[in-house]
Design a protein around this motif. Structure first.
Motif, PDB file in Angstrom:
ATOM      1  N   CYS A 233      -5.248  28.227   8.076  1.00 15.95           N
ATOM      2  CA  CYS A 233      -5.026  26.946   8.753  1.00 15.95           C
ATOM      3  C   CYS A 233      -4.171  26.056   7.855  1.00 15.95           C
ATOM      4  O   CYS A 233      -4.634  25.566   6.818  1.00 15.95           O
ATOM      5  CB  CYS A 233      -6.345  26.261   9.059  1.00 15.95           C
TER       6      CYS A 233
ATOM      7  N   THR B  20      -6.571  18.688   8.921  1.00 13.07           N
ATOM      8  CA  THR B  20      -7.006  20.070   8.683  1.00 13.07           C
ATOM      9  C   THR B  20      -7.918  20.139   7.454  1.00 13.07           C
ATOM     10  O   THR B  20      -8.965  20.787   7.479  1.00 13.07           O
ATOM     11  CB  THR B  20      -5.781  20.987   8.489  1.00 13.07           C
ATOM     12  N   TYR B  21      -7.512  19.448   6.403  1.00 11.26           N
ATOM     13  CA  TYR B  21      -8.284  19.434   5.157  1.00 11.26           C
ATOM     14  C   TYR B  21      -9.710  18.944   5.401  1.00 11.26           C
ATOM     15  O   TYR B  21     -10.671  19.456   4.816  1.00 11.26           O
ATOM     16  CB  TYR B  21      -7.576  18.525   4.136  1.00 11.26           C
TER      17      TYR B  21
ATOM     18  N   SER C  12     -15.110  20.519   8.378  1.00 11.68           N
ATOM     19  CA  SER C  12     -13.685  20.497   8.743  1.00 11.68           C
ATOM     20  C   SER C  12     -13.444  21.452   9.909  1.00 11.68           C
ATOM     21  O   SER C  12     -14.232  22.369  10.149  1.00 11.68           O
ATOM     22  CB  SER C  12     -12.827  20.929   7.547  1.00 11.68           C
TER      23      SER C  12
ATOM     24  N   PRO D 106     -11.292  23.960  10.250  1.00 12.58           N
ATOM     25  CA  PRO D 106     -11.233  25.387   9.907  1.00 12.58           C
ATOM     26  C   PRO D 106     -12.618  25.995   9.678  1.00 12.58           C
ATOM     27  O   PRO D 106     -12.862  27.147  10.053  1.00 12.58           O
ATOM     28  CB  PRO D 106     -10.383  25.419   8.635  1.00 12.58           C
TER      29      PRO D 106
ATOM     30  N   ASN E  48      -8.895  27.292   4.690  1.00 17.09           N
ATOM     31  CA  ASN E  48      -8.315  25.969   4.903  1.00 17.09           C
ATOM     32  C   ASN E  48      -7.192  25.716   3.894  1.00 17.09           C
ATOM     33  O   ASN E  48      -7.445  25.605   2.695  1.00 17.09           O
ATOM     34  CB  ASN E  48      -9.429  24.919   4.758  1.00 17.09           C
TER      35      ASN E  48
END
Length: 200
Positions: free
Chosen positions: A14, A20-21, A32, A34, A49
């Motif tokens: 990802c 995203t983080y 998160s 991911p 991630n």
């Protein structure tokens, strides 16, 4: 696309920015998107991630993903699936000053990952809505300029698009600071990506 025919673990990378983080999330390693996606996909999948807060798609942005160690780390990981979710930080005025280069940079970004030796399946995400201008990040630039350019680049590269803008529209309660999703928002992102990957 024959993903399930693969022997062993199916690796998913990802790529993205703070969304995203998992910035702002309590226990981001678990909450998160991911991480949530990994739980939905189950034990045959490994989701990693590679999100970096502040990252831009633009090469001339103030924190280009291109120049980060993660750019090479993704390739070294040899993922079977790559999810790209960038473009939010590009809406900052100092970054969008280079908007004429965005389409080309995005195409180059896609080409780079499509061409990896292990031939991953690449997906492009349209960024989530921005509910209020913060740090220069704004919804007008995102919706009217960034998203159409992402769609065009993805179509030219024949890469499937995951519409996170639509999926998280009318969900302001999922964005406490108006930009970053809370756990509920991250789960919604994960579910949308999951559906796109497994096709149901």
């Amino acid at each position: 696309f024959g993903l399930y025919d693969k022997e062993g673990t199916i690796k998913v990378a990802c790529i993205g920015d703070s969304i995203t983080y998992g910035a702002g999330l309590e226990n981001r390693e678990y909450n998160s998107y991911p991480a949530a996606l990994g739980r939905m996909l189950g034990s045959r999948f490994e989701v990693r991630n590679f999100g970096i807060s502040g990252a831009t798609l633009l090469k001339k942005g103030n924190l280009p993903y291109w120049s980060l160690p993660e750019m090479n780390a993704v390739a070294d990981y040899k993922p079977d699936v790559i999810i790209i979710k960038l473009g939010t930080n590009d809406t900052k005025p100092e970054n969008w000053a280079h908007k004429n280069e965005f389409a080309r940079d995005y195409r180059d970004f896609l080409t780079h990952f499509i061409a990896l030796t292990n031939k991953p399946k690449v997906f492009v995400c349209l960024p989530v809505p921005v509910y209020q201008t913060q740090w220069g990040i704004n919804d007008e630039t995102l919706l009217k300029e960034v998203i159409p350019l992402i769609e065009k680049a993805a179509q030219e590269a024949h890469v499937p698009i995951i519409d996170l803008y639509d999926a998280l529209s009318n969900r302001p309660e999922c964005f406490p600071d108006k930009v970053h999703p809370n756990t509920e928002g991250a789960t919604l992102i994960a579910r949308t990506v999951y559906t796109a990957i497994v096709g149901r």
